[in-house]
Structures are given as structure tokens and as C-alpha cells.
Design an enzyme around this catalytic site. Sequence first.
Site, PDB file in Angstrom:
ATOM      1  N   CYS A  84       0.831  -1.200   0.000  1.00 62.64           N
ATOM      2  CA  CYS A  84       0.000   0.000   0.000  1.00 62.64           C
ATOM      3  C   CYS A  84       0.873   1.261   0.000  1.00 62.64           C
ATOM      4  O   CYS A  84       1.533   1.543  -0.996  1.00 62.64           O
ATOM      5  CB  CYS A  84      -0.985  -0.026   1.162  1.00 62.64           C
ATOM      6  SG  CYS A  84      -2.400   1.084   0.906  1.00 62.64           S
ATOM      7  N   HIS A 115      -3.766  -5.376   1.254  1.00 62.46           N
ATOM      8  CA  HIS A 115      -3.478  -5.757   2.634  1.00 62.46           C
ATOM      9  C   HIS A 115      -3.991  -7.179   2.890  1.00 62.46           C
ATOM     10  O   HIS A 115      -4.945  -7.624   2.256  1.00 62.46           O
ATOM     11  CB  HIS A 115      -4.175  -4.817   3.622  1.00 62.46           C
ATOM     12  CG  HIS A 115      -3.687  -3.405   3.592  1.00 62.46           C
ATOM     13  ND1 HIS A 115      -2.450  -3.035   4.068  1.00 62.46           N
ATOM     14  CD2 HIS A 115      -4.277  -2.267   3.148  1.00 62.46           C
ATOM     15  CE1 HIS A 115      -2.308  -1.729   3.930  1.00 62.46           C
ATOM     16  NE2 HIS A 115      -3.393  -1.241   3.372  1.00 62.46           N
TER      17      HIS A 115
END
Length: 501
Positions: free
Chosen positions: A336, A420
Amino acid sequence: MSGALLVAGTTSDAGKSVLTAGLCRWLARRGVKVAPFKAQNMSLNSMVTSDGAEIGRAQYMQAQAAGVEPKAIMNPVLLKPGSDRRSQVVVLGRPVAEVDAMQYGAHKERLREVVAASLGQLRAEYDVVICEGAGSPAEINLRAGDITNMGLARAADLPVIVVGDIDRGGVFASLFGTVALLEPADQALIAGFVINKFRGAAELLAPGLDQLKALTGRPTLGVLPWKLGLYLDSEDTLALDAPRPDARAPYGRETLRVAVIRFPRISNFTDLDALSCEPGVAVRYAASPGDLADADLVVLPGTRATVNDLAWLRERGMADEVVRRAREGRPVLGVCGGFQMLAHEIVDEVESGAGRAEGLGLLPVRVTFERDKTLGRPSGTAYGEPVIAYEIHHGIAEVEGGEPFLDGCRTGSVWGTTWHGAMENDGFRRAFLADVAGVARRDFTAAPDVSFAALREATFDTLGDLVEEHLDTDAVWRLIERGVPGGLPVVPPGGPRPTDK
């Protein structure tokens, strides 16, 4: 029935989240339909529900412990700090504003209504709701606008249990002082105490418990023992300072060493929990170039402040070390915000307002921040293994080359993805670690029988066992069923103080 109670704490990281999860598992095992609730959570560890709402990761975990589907109403207000003074406000799973600490007060009345409606809906749908407070209920400078501690307890007439962490020291002063600082109407809702993280001789603790009851008129409902390894979806970075379980193999060629860069605004560091569960994987958090020296894999995790944390990385001299490692063919993974840093260019008019910024240039990617937040539960395959993940980001990565890797890419020994939770997929995790070990020239082989989901379920059961074995569960059940007992004494100096209007 429609019972509820509030678990408060003398401090952050006292054990509120873990006790709430334990109570949820204990009740669920008794056949009670139970849900967790946290009115307002300040955390950079969040999760996406099945219907695309963003909530605190701890409440998602507590719902799993309760055996129910996580919902936005379980954490109606989530604050995501981007600096020491500004936070993104997420309401019922969607971002609604970016405010500083003083501006936030203007939103409180509307948020109070959202909180009340959410709790009311949960109490209508479930037999019991276990609420979790935030920080300490004795933060008297914040009491007038409180919607998650005594403000919530007063509004919903909830009995309150206060948890104290004995490992910090001064637990009796903390518990007594928490009650004494509250005004009498708030004190009337404090029904008892729980002492957490105890290790030692119980007979030496007992006189203190007797004196605490004599001073406050309230019993200690249980003493939970120290239990290493209960690191369940922490809300803040205080958990990173606690002792963490070591890898189950000694350092050597068969040990894979992972260094995770601890950004000032690190987020979703729970991504690495699944790596810590692997025998022979040693995970540590790094804040200096020297911390990266002997790592086989360096991870740039998520962050709420990509451009600013990238500047911090450069100021620390760690950016040069990451680039040097990558150019030497040593493994680097970005997730991310960490993935965004690996790009050659970042355009950010949203999160930092910095405009165009130079990334580390390790992946052929250009990142542009959009005002609308991407929230999702994507799935795919990598290394021939299925992957289910989640994504929470404003930055949109345009991949311009390299090999596909999940939704991102790989170039040489550098991997990047916005997803994630990918490491929680057992087959993918083992295949990725085998690839890293090959690049790093380690004799590491991931254990074929480690199931992250099974380990998590076992931890939930451990929490339920701790509640059953070390709490006065009959007394806790009476609080849930009957509410606050009457006649609790006022503890001086509890005098008149500002209250909710």
C-alpha cells in the site's frame, strides 16, 4: 434480552480490546448472540467489511471472536490521524471529512446521534453488546465532548468495568485515580475492576485487592495472567513496543529475517502478523539503517502519510539503504503506502498536498492520489495460489512494466502491491517466502501445516478460556443482565465537573 456493558481502561493498551474479544468469545460459546461495539476509535489499523465499509481492525477481530459478521455500526466513528493535529473522519465506514483537533468538536453532536443509533440497532439485533472505551475515561479535559467512554455509558446506562495493566506498575493508583477523577454521576456506573497482565504470587496481590475494594466500594472481578503472544489486531503502535514472540527457530541459515520499517504513521501493520506465526521467520521493526543490515527481506508497510513518511525515510538515511539493497538484488516488499513509495513518481494533492514528488524509483509505477478512497475486498492468484485481501487507499498506482504481482508488480527482487492481508493466505504466504528465501539464499522452508486462520481461532479460544478461568463470570453476567448495581459509594474527590449537554 438486550444486555450490554462497557470495558474501559486506565490507559491506552491496558487490554480493553483483548478483554472485549475474550468476553465476546466466552459469551458466544455459551450460545449468546453477542456483538462488539466501539463508538469512536482512533487507529491506523482498519479493515473493510464484506459490504465495503471501513472499520477499526480491532472491532473486526472482535466480531470474528463473537462469530458474527463485522458491520460498520460496530465502529461508527473511526479517526485516522495523518499528523499530530489532523485526522480523517470515517463515519459508518465512509470518509466524510479531514479535520484538526479543534474542528472535530463541531462534528460531535451529529456523531453523538450516529453513535446512539448504531448502539441501539446492535442492541435490537443481538442479545448482548460488549462496548469498548477509548484511552481512559478519566481524561477530564475531554469529558464534555466524550462519546465513547463515560459519555456513552451515561447516555446508554451501561455498567462499566475498568481494566488496569499491572505490568506498567502503579495499577492500584491508576484504578483508584480513574474512579476518583470522575464526577459522582459517572462514578455511579463504575461496577468493578479487572487487573491485566499479572505475573507473580497471587497471595501478594490479594491484600491490595482488598484495600482497593475498601477504598472504592467496588470489587475486582478478576486478575488476568500475563500471556505472551496475544497480539490481536492492535489499534495503535504502543503494541509494537511490547515484547513480541521470537521466531521458533534459532538464527541461522534456516531462519528468515524480516525487517519492517516503522514509519511515524505506520498503518495496517497487522499485515505482518501472519509472518510472525511462521516457524523460523523472525520479524522486527526498524527505525534506522543499521536495523536493516542483516535482514533477508525489508518490508515497507502501509502508512497514512505516504509522502511525509517517505521524507522521514530519506532523513533517516533508510531510503538510501533500501535502494542499495534492491540494486544488489536483495528482497524488498512494499504494501500500500510502502508500495507507493517504491514508484518513480507520486502526485499527491490529497493526502499531503505536496503535489509532485519523486519516489524511490524501484518499480515502474506512477501513483496519483484521488479524493475518493478505494475500499474493497479483492481476490486473485499469485504463485498459483488463491489470495483474498482487502484494500484501503487514496493513491492509484499505474503500473507501467515489470512482472504482475497481485494488483501491483515485481521487478527483480522488489515486489509491490496495494493489497493488505495477502500474507494471511497460507499457500500464497508459503510460496512468497520460498521465493524470498531463494533470492536471499537462505535454507528456509515454510512449515506446510501452519494455518493462520486456525491459529487465530485458537487465540480466540484462549481468550475465552482466560475469561472463564480468571474472571468472576457470574458477577459479569449479572452486570450484563441487570445493569449497574445500586448504592455504589462516591470516591473523593469526585465533585461536579463539566458533563455532556
